[in-house]
Design a protein around this motif. Sequence first.
Motif, PDB file in Angstrom:
ATOM      1  N   PRO A  18       0.801  -1.231   0.000  1.00  0.00           N
ATOM      2  CA  PRO A  18       0.000   0.000   0.000  1.00  0.00           C
ATOM      3  C   PRO A  18       0.833   1.279   0.000  1.00  0.00           C
ATOM      4  CG  PRO A  18      -0.732  -1.501   1.732  1.00  0.00           C
ATOM      5  CD  PRO A  18       0.530  -2.067   1.173  1.00  0.00           C
ATOM      6  N   ASP A  19       1.979   1.286   0.709  1.00  0.00           N
ATOM      7  CA  ASP A  19       2.807   2.506   0.773  1.00  0.00           C
ATOM      8  C   ASP A  19       3.346   2.847  -0.609  1.00  0.00           C
ATOM      9  OD1 ASP A  19       2.340   2.632   3.437  1.00  0.00           O
ATOM     10  OD2 ASP A  19       4.256   1.762   4.043  1.00  0.00           O
ATOM     11  N   LEU A  20       3.854   1.816  -1.298  1.00  0.00           N
ATOM     12  CA  LEU A  20       4.399   2.042  -2.635  1.00  0.00           C
ATOM     13  C   LEU A  20       3.273   2.445  -3.601  1.00  0.00           C
ATOM     14  CD1 LEU A  20       6.777   2.043  -4.582  1.00  0.00           C
ATOM     15  CD2 LEU A  20       6.453  -0.422  -4.918  1.00  0.00           C
ATOM     16  N   ALA A  21       2.121   1.791  -3.479  1.00  0.00           N
ATOM     17  CA  ALA A  21       0.996   2.115  -4.365  1.00  0.00           C
ATOM     18  C   ALA A  21       0.604   3.586  -4.199  1.00  0.00           C
ATOM     19  CB  ALA A  21      -0.195   1.198  -4.067  1.00  0.00           C
ATOM     20  N   ALA A  22       0.531   4.046  -2.938  1.00  0.00           N
ATOM     21  CA  ALA A  22       0.169   5.446  -2.680  1.00  0.00           C
ATOM     22  C   ALA A  22       1.235   6.388  -3.240  1.00  0.00           C
ATOM     23  CB  ALA A  22      -0.011   5.668  -1.178  1.00  0.00           C
ATOM     24  N   GLU A  23       2.503   6.006  -3.066  1.00  0.00           N
ATOM     25  CA  GLU A  23       3.625   6.827  -3.566  1.00  0.00           C
ATOM     26  C   GLU A  23       3.562   6.950  -5.105  1.00  0.00           C
ATOM     27  OE1 GLU A  23       8.238   5.892  -3.528  1.00  0.00           O
ATOM     28  OE2 GLU A  23       7.320   5.558  -1.558  1.00  0.00           O
ATOM     29  N   LEU A  24       3.273   5.825  -5.773  1.00  0.00           N
ATOM     30  CA  LEU A  24       3.207   5.840  -7.242  1.00  0.00           C
ATOM     31  C   LEU A  24       1.996   6.648  -7.719  1.00  0.00           C
ATOM     32  CD1 LEU A  24       4.184   2.113  -7.897  1.00  0.00           C
ATOM     33  CD2 LEU A  24       5.594   4.136  -8.370  1.00  0.00           C
ATOM     34  N   ALA A  25       0.906   6.582  -6.950  1.00  0.00           N
ATOM     35  CA  ALA A  25      -0.284   7.373  -7.300  1.00  0.00           C
ATOM     36  C   ALA A  25       0.050   8.861  -7.219  1.00  0.00           C
ATOM     37  CB  ALA A  25      -1.443   7.019  -6.364  1.00  0.00           C
ATOM     38  N   GLN A  26       0.783   9.232  -6.159  1.00  0.00           N
ATOM     39  CA  GLN A  26       1.204  10.627  -5.981  1.00  0.00           C
ATOM     40  C   GLN A  26       2.114  11.062  -7.132  1.00  0.00           C
ATOM     41  OE1 GLN A  26      -0.090  12.657  -3.700  1.00  0.00           O
ATOM     42  NE2 GLN A  26       1.082  14.284  -4.718  1.00  0.00           N
ATOM     43  N   LYS A  27       3.005  10.154  -7.526  1.00  0.00           N
ATOM     44  CA  LYS A  27       3.941  10.435  -8.619  1.00  0.00           C
ATOM     45  C   LYS A  27       3.157  10.713  -9.916  1.00  0.00           C
ATOM     46  CE  LYS A  27       8.302   8.426 -10.162  1.00  0.00           C
ATOM     47  NZ  LYS A  27       9.168   7.263 -10.017  1.00  0.00           N
ATOM     48  N   ALA A  28       2.108   9.922 -10.138  1.00  0.00           N
ATOM     49  CA  ALA A  28       1.279  10.113 -11.343  1.00  0.00           C
ATOM     50  C   ALA A  28       0.658  11.509 -11.341  1.00  0.00           C
ATOM     51  CB  ALA A  28       0.195   9.043 -11.404  1.00  0.00           C
ATOM     52  N   ILE A  29       0.165  11.937 -10.168  1.00  0.00           N
ATOM     53  CA  ILE A  29      -0.437  13.277 -10.067  1.00  0.00           C
ATOM     54  C   ILE A  29       0.618  14.334 -10.389  1.00  0.00           C
ATOM     55  CG2 ILE A  29      -1.470  14.966  -8.485  1.00  0.00           C
ATOM     56  CD1 ILE A  29      -2.793  12.550  -7.033  1.00  0.00           C
ATOM     57  N   GLU A  30       1.807  14.164  -9.782  1.00  0.00           N
ATOM     58  CA  GLU A  30       2.883  15.149 -10.016  1.00  0.00           C
ATOM     59  C   GLU A  30       3.281  15.200 -11.490  1.00  0.00           C
ATOM     60  OE1 GLU A  30       5.766  13.836  -7.172  1.00  0.00           O
ATOM     61  OE2 GLU A  30       4.468  14.498  -5.518  1.00  0.00           O
ATOM     62  N   GLN A  31       3.198  14.063 -12.193  1.00  0.00           N
ATOM     63  CA  GLN A  31       3.579  14.024 -13.620  1.00  0.00           C
ATOM     64  C   GLN A  31       2.428  14.438 -14.536  1.00  0.00           C
ATOM     65  OE1 GLN A  31       5.360  10.267 -14.673  1.00  0.00           O
ATOM     66  NE2 GLN A  31       6.998  10.466 -13.166  1.00  0.00           N
ATOM     67  N   GLY A  32       1.291  14.788 -13.944  1.00  0.00           N
ATOM     68  CA  GLY A  32       0.157  15.246 -14.752  1.00  0.00           C
ATOM     69  C   GLY A  32      -0.590  14.127 -15.469  1.00  0.00           C
ATOM     70  N   ILE A  33      -0.373  12.886 -15.039  1.00  0.00           N
ATOM     71  CA  ILE A  33      -1.081  11.749 -15.662  1.00  0.00           C
ATOM     72  C   ILE A  33      -2.545  11.771 -15.213  1.00  0.00           C
ATOM     73  CG2 ILE A  33      -1.236   9.202 -15.638  1.00  0.00           C
ATOM     74  CD1 ILE A  33       1.865   9.219 -15.466  1.00  0.00           C
ATOM     75  N   ASP A  34      -3.444  11.482 -16.149  1.00  0.00           N
ATOM     76  CA  ASP A  34      -4.871  11.433 -15.831  1.00  0.00           C
ATOM     77  C   ASP A  34      -5.098  10.375 -14.733  1.00  0.00           C
ATOM     78  OD1 ASP A  34      -7.601  10.884 -15.758  1.00  0.00           O
ATOM     79  OD2 ASP A  34      -7.873  11.159 -17.907  1.00  0.00           O
ATOM     80  N   PRO A  35      -5.688  10.770 -13.599  1.00  0.00           N
ATOM     81  CA  PRO A  35      -5.867   9.801 -12.509  1.00  0.00           C
ATOM     82  C   PRO A  35      -6.723   8.593 -12.898  1.00  0.00           C
ATOM     83  CG  PRO A  35      -7.024  11.861 -12.034  1.00  0.00           C
ATOM     84  CD  PRO A  35      -6.182  12.112 -13.235  1.00  0.00           C
ATOM     85  N   LEU A  36      -7.636   8.794 -13.866  1.00  0.00           N
ATOM     86  CA  LEU A  36      -8.443   7.647 -14.326  1.00  0.00           C
ATOM     87  C   LEU A  36      -7.575   6.650 -15.092  1.00  0.00           C
ATOM     88  CD1 LEU A  36     -11.693   9.447 -15.494  1.00  0.00           C
ATOM     89  CD2 LEU A  36     -11.418   7.966 -13.515  1.00  0.00           C
ATOM     90  N   ASP A  37      -6.595   7.187 -15.861  1.00  0.00           N
ATOM     91  CA  ASP A  37      -5.658   6.292 -16.540  1.00  0.00           C
ATOM     92  C   ASP A  37      -4.805   5.549 -15.518  1.00  0.00           C
ATOM     93  OD1 ASP A  37      -6.478   6.850 -19.055  1.00  0.00           O
ATOM     94  OD2 ASP A  37      -4.822   8.201 -19.574  1.00  0.00           O
TER      95      ASP A  37
END
Length: 216
Positions: A18-37
């Motif tokens: 879960p910690d890594l999953a949350a970290e990668l989700a945050q990284k996606a937001i920072e990179q401007g990736i669509d959260p639905l993608d």
Amino acid sequence: MSEELFKAMAQSVIDGDPDLAAELAQKAIEQGIDPLDAINKGFVPGVDYVGEQYGKGEMFLPDLVLAGEAMKAAVAVLEPEIARRGGQRQTLGTVVIGTVEGDIHDIGKTLVATMLSVGGFKVHDLGVDVSVGKFVEVARAVNADIVAMSALLTTTMVRQQDVIEALEDAGLRSRLKVMVGGAPVTRSWAEEIGADGYSEDAIGAVAVAKQLLGVG
Ligand code: B1M
């Protein structure tokens, strides 16, 4: 670049981290990736893989529980970003779920709730030891499409029948579907009490919910 991130996301769910999953989700937001993608191309393939392996007997219950937790951690980070962007996750239907009165087992129920949520349903999780009246009250308040009940004890299974009767008395039964599950619950019990759907596990519960509403 995002392909690599998507692969890492799937792997974080497969590894139940879960910690890594949350970290990668945050990284996606920072990179401007669509959260639905991020959800659909990154994390969902991971949870699908674990579900398949679990079905083949090659991964086990703890893997499923941890995958669910990792998925939940990622979705918790991404959902505010989805709201912020004004996007809406596809909603297949509204589910009210809980463990029946007198029963405090919550691990399986929570796993089913998480999988339904990840699968595209709006889920109202009422927790454990949920009274008959509470199921009816919330089902009415949120205009539920499905009432889903978990029971882990032979002594509390009967509450599932009580809820179905109470939904009938309240005039709600014909407007929604009822799903039941939990270790002692069987398909024949579900039929006996007049439930519409039964699944023996969380992955199956999503398929049953979609089938009941004719969606997905
Ligand atoms: Co309890 N307990 N427990 N317990 N407990 C069982 C259920 C039991 C079978 C153990 C045993 O004796 N072998 C037994 C029931 C016997 C019976 O009635 N036939 C039992 C008992 C007796 C009790 C107490 C009465 C013990 C006591 O105090 N004397 C007591 C009851 C308390 C109460 O509820 N009032 C009690 C208490 C507890 C703990 C609190 C210690 C703890 C629960 C912790 C918690 O949930 N936070 C606990 C546990 C952990 C278990 C076992 C060992 C594991 C349950 C579990 O979490 N499984 C359990 C034995 C067992 O099942 N092997 C046992 C993992 C979970 C992922 O699976 O919940 O089955 P499960 O969910 C699955 C499927 O069933 C399905 O999908 C899930 C994921 O695949 N599913 C659905 C579940 N809900 C669904 C809904 C759906 C569809 C599918 O649609 C709506």
